[in-house]
Design an enzyme around this catalytic site. Structure first.
Site, mmCIF file in Angstrom:
data_model
loop_
_atom_site.group_PDB
_atom_site.id
_atom_site.type_symbol
_atom_site.label_atom_id
_atom_site.label_comp_id
_atom_site.label_asym_id
_atom_site.label_seq_id
_atom_site.Cartn_x
_atom_site.Cartn_y
_atom_site.Cartn_z
ATOM 1 N N CYS A 345 0.861 -1.250 0.017
ATOM 2 C CA CYS A 345 -0.164 0.119 0.017
ATOM 3 C C CYS A 345 0.985 1.244 -0.018
ATOM 4 C CB CYS A 345 -0.833 -0.020 1.205
ATOM 5 S SG CYS A 345 -1.769 -1.547 1.607
ATOM 6 N N GLN A 392 1.245 -10.874 -3.726
ATOM 7 C CA GLN A 392 0.232 -10.336 -3.556
ATOM 8 C C GLN A 392 -0.388 -10.076 -4.846
ATOM 9 O OE1 GLN A 392 -0.092 -7.632 -0.110
ATOM 10 N NE2 GLN A 392 -1.539 -9.256 0.990
#
Length: 653
Positions: A345, A392
């Protein structure tokens, strides 16, 4: 209609049952007498009760009016009570057979429990057999389990005298020096929360499963313990059903399949890291290629951010304060502290903040197949399902507040369609709402929770609510997949974030020229690609869809003269993009077919002298079905259509 309160004398108590009816009993009666009054079926199956919502054992005496709920073998609350009670018997059996062993702590799970022991000599499989036999003897006598309230100092002294330092440590850590509830069965004494079952006759349905090492408190620097895993149930049928399901699951275990199909391995000098073999890496790259295609179609741009970033970035994001113990860090010669990223993020935020963004640029949909690194405790590592280094399939969407609902709807359609492509049609959606500790105003939470609910409603989806389980920075959706043998896997998430945009002072130029803060959506579909690969292997028992299979076809010769013809077919298949091998061994065809079937190869192409002369090939699949003897062109077209990567949205089935 409210039930009418029954008046009762001073020496009696009134009990209100779940259906609203009331019963009067003399003060001092135990709950055993209460269950007897309810009939033989209730008396025979009652194991505990709730008085005014508090779980108590059936020896509890009635003293005041109360709401009463009897817990029987048929209630879901029974499992925890049975499993803790069985843990008492396990501890007793271990202490009888191994007096120097020290009990540490027990943990309850969905199928039973585990109990950790410290023993200078590790338990063996033969020891488990002895322990289970002794437990069986103990429960067969149908003796009572009792509780006793004692003073804190008395409990500490008792466990010190029994050489149980871990139990003493537990008492010291409770922080309360009041009374302690001890559980008793014959000479066995232990500490557990809640009530035990009244009698060992409720504890017959158990089986010891395994023993493994586990560090105390999950800390590799502390002593290693012996963890005994046990399954325990309320009825014989439940036990038998679970054991049968477990046997099926063991055959589907992705670690076994990884060995059998030569996909990957792990080794001690790289704990929690995957060594991908060629076939496994092919599978892994197919997943990424498929997701890239779906992202392109949905308007995402792919990015990549550094694996190592300075501590200052993680301090701003909040990870350093809240996640430091799970991060891999290093100190450089110039005095900087760097960390391997545990999440993607902050990197996405840095990309958004690079340069000025306008409302015309929004929404920006960034995808990244980022490698992240998290220090998971050694005892929690589990094949591909729990690793320390994984990829991810992250996506971060930056949008205006007005765009949130539309973006959520698009994500829902994309996520559920992709799950259908992989054969997951039973997907549960959970909406996790505001926790007690959170940032942002109630008005913001109302708006964002409503946006998620509205997107679910607009797509005609059903969902359940996990009250208070949202992240501190925003609500989220969780997607739980049910696999072919009924197991649930929490995979994808969609989170609305108000935290990082504020922490990193993210802004865009709004239509009126003012600087506004965007909303950030975090979206993962596979979650961890490694974990999703493990789930897929188990879901399909290794028989992956043809487009995902590392080897999609094998051409096999009946005898040596067909070698050149077989090699020509392989060359044509590869021109069509089909991953194929050639088996030219001088072995019986039955052996070749059996080996390729065990290898889960979707299609086998058999060529003999007749096929070579006619320009044909006999095609069969891994399930033993003969597709027929086809002309080469027909066979190539058939396999090309069946092995291509899906490009269109899946149809609901």
């Amino acid at each position: 209609m409210m039930s009418e309160v029954v008046s009762n004398p001073n020496n009696s108590v009134s009990l209100t049952l779940p259906d609203g009816s009331q019963k009067i009993f003399p003060k001092g009666n135990t709950l055993v007498e209460v269950t007897k009054s309810m009939g033989k079926a209730v008396f025979d199956s009652a194991i505990a009760a709730e008085l005014n919502g508090e779980a108590v054992d059936l020896s509890a005496e009635l003293s005041t009016d109360a709401r009463l709920n009897i817990i029987t073998l048929h209630d879901k609350e029974a499992f925890g009570i049975i499993r803790r009670s069985c843990a008492l018997i396990l501890g007793q059996a271990v202490k009888e057979l191994f007096p120097n062993a020290q009990r540490v702590e027990a943990g309850i799970n969905d199928y039973g429990f585990y109990y950790d022991f410290f023993s200078s000599v590790p338990f063996t499989t033969a020891d488990l057999v002895r322990i289970e036999q002794r437990m069986t003897q103990l429960v067969a006598h149908e003796t009572p389990l009792l509780t006793e309230r004692v003073e804190y100092d008395e409990a500490v002294s008792w466990f010190e005298a029994q050489n149980e330092p871990y139990k003493v440590h537990f008492l010291e850590q409770t922080g309360s020096h009041g009374q302690v509830t001890l559980w008793h069965h014959q000479d066995g004494v232990d500490i557990f929360p809640g009530p035990p079952v009244p009698n060992t006759r409720f504890l017959r349905n158990f089986k010891l499963l395994s023993v493994a090492g586990a560090y105390w408190q999950g800390d590799a620097s502390k002593e290693q313990l012996q963890r005994i895993h046990v399954t325990a149930w309320a009825t014989p049928r439940q036990l038998t059903g679970w054991l049968e399901s477990r046997a099926v699951a063991e055959q589907r275990d992705h670690r076994k399949l990884g060995r059998d199909l030569d996909l990957f391995h792990f080794q001690d000098d790289a704990p929690g890291a995957v060594f991908w073999h060629p076939h496994g890496w092919t599978l892994f790259q197919r997943l990424i290629r498929y997701m890239r295609q779906r992202h392109d179609d949905a308007g995402y741009v792919e990015v990549n951010t550094p694996d190592v970033m300075d501590r200052s970035l993680w301090e701003i994001s909040g990870h350093w304060e809240n996640y430091r113990d799970n991060m891999f860090t290093t100190q450089t010669e110039d005095g900087r502290t760097l960390a391997l990223k545990p999440m993607n993020c902050p990197g996405a935020v840095a990309l958004f903040n690079h340069g000025i963004k306008s409302y015309r640029d929004l929404p920006i949909r960034m995808s990244e197949f980022g490698k992240v690194h998290r220090y998971e405790p050694s005892g929690s590592l589990h094949g591909l399902l729990r690793v320390r280094h994984f990829t991810q399939d992250d996506a971060h969407i930056f949008c205006t507040g007005q765009q949130v609902e539309a973006e959520c709807r698009d994500i829902l359609k994309l996520v559920l369609d992709i799950y259908r492509q992989f054969g997951f049609t039973d997907v549960a959606i959970k909406l996790s709402t505001r926790p007690e500790k959170r940032i942002g105003s109630d008005e913001e939470w109302d708006r964002l929770e409503q946006a998620l609910e509205s997107s679910l409603t607009a797509e005609a989806l059903t969902w359940s609510i996990n009250p208070g389980e949202g992240a501190f920075y925003g609500p989220k959706l969780e997607f739980v997949l049910r696999d072919a043998i009924g197991r649930d896997w929490q995979c994808g998430t969609l989170q609305v974030d108000m935290n990082l945009p504020a922490r990193f002072d993210m802004r865009y130029v709004a239509e009126d020229g003012t600087m506004q803060r965007p909303v950030m959506l975090h979206r993962a579909l596979f979650g961890s690609l490694e974990r999703f690969t493990g789930i897929l292997l188990e879901h399909y028992a290794g028989k992956l869809p043809a487009w995902l299979s590392p080897v999609q076809a094998v051409v096999m010769t009946i005898s040596e003269p067909q070698t050149f013809y077989a090699q020509q077919i392989v060359a044509e298949l590869r021109k069509r993009g089909i991953r194929c091998d050639c088996d030219l061994r001088n072995e019986k065809m039955g052996l070749k077919i059996r080996e390729m079937t065990l290898a889960r190869v979707p299609y086998m192409l058999i060529v003999g002298g007749k096929e070579a002369v006619q320009g044909r090939v006999t095609v069969r699949d891994r399930n033993g079905e003969s597709i027929g003897t086809l002309l080469i062109g027909e066979a190539l077209d058939l396999l090309a259509s069946r092995c291509q990567i899906p490009s269109q949205p899946a149809k609901a089935r």
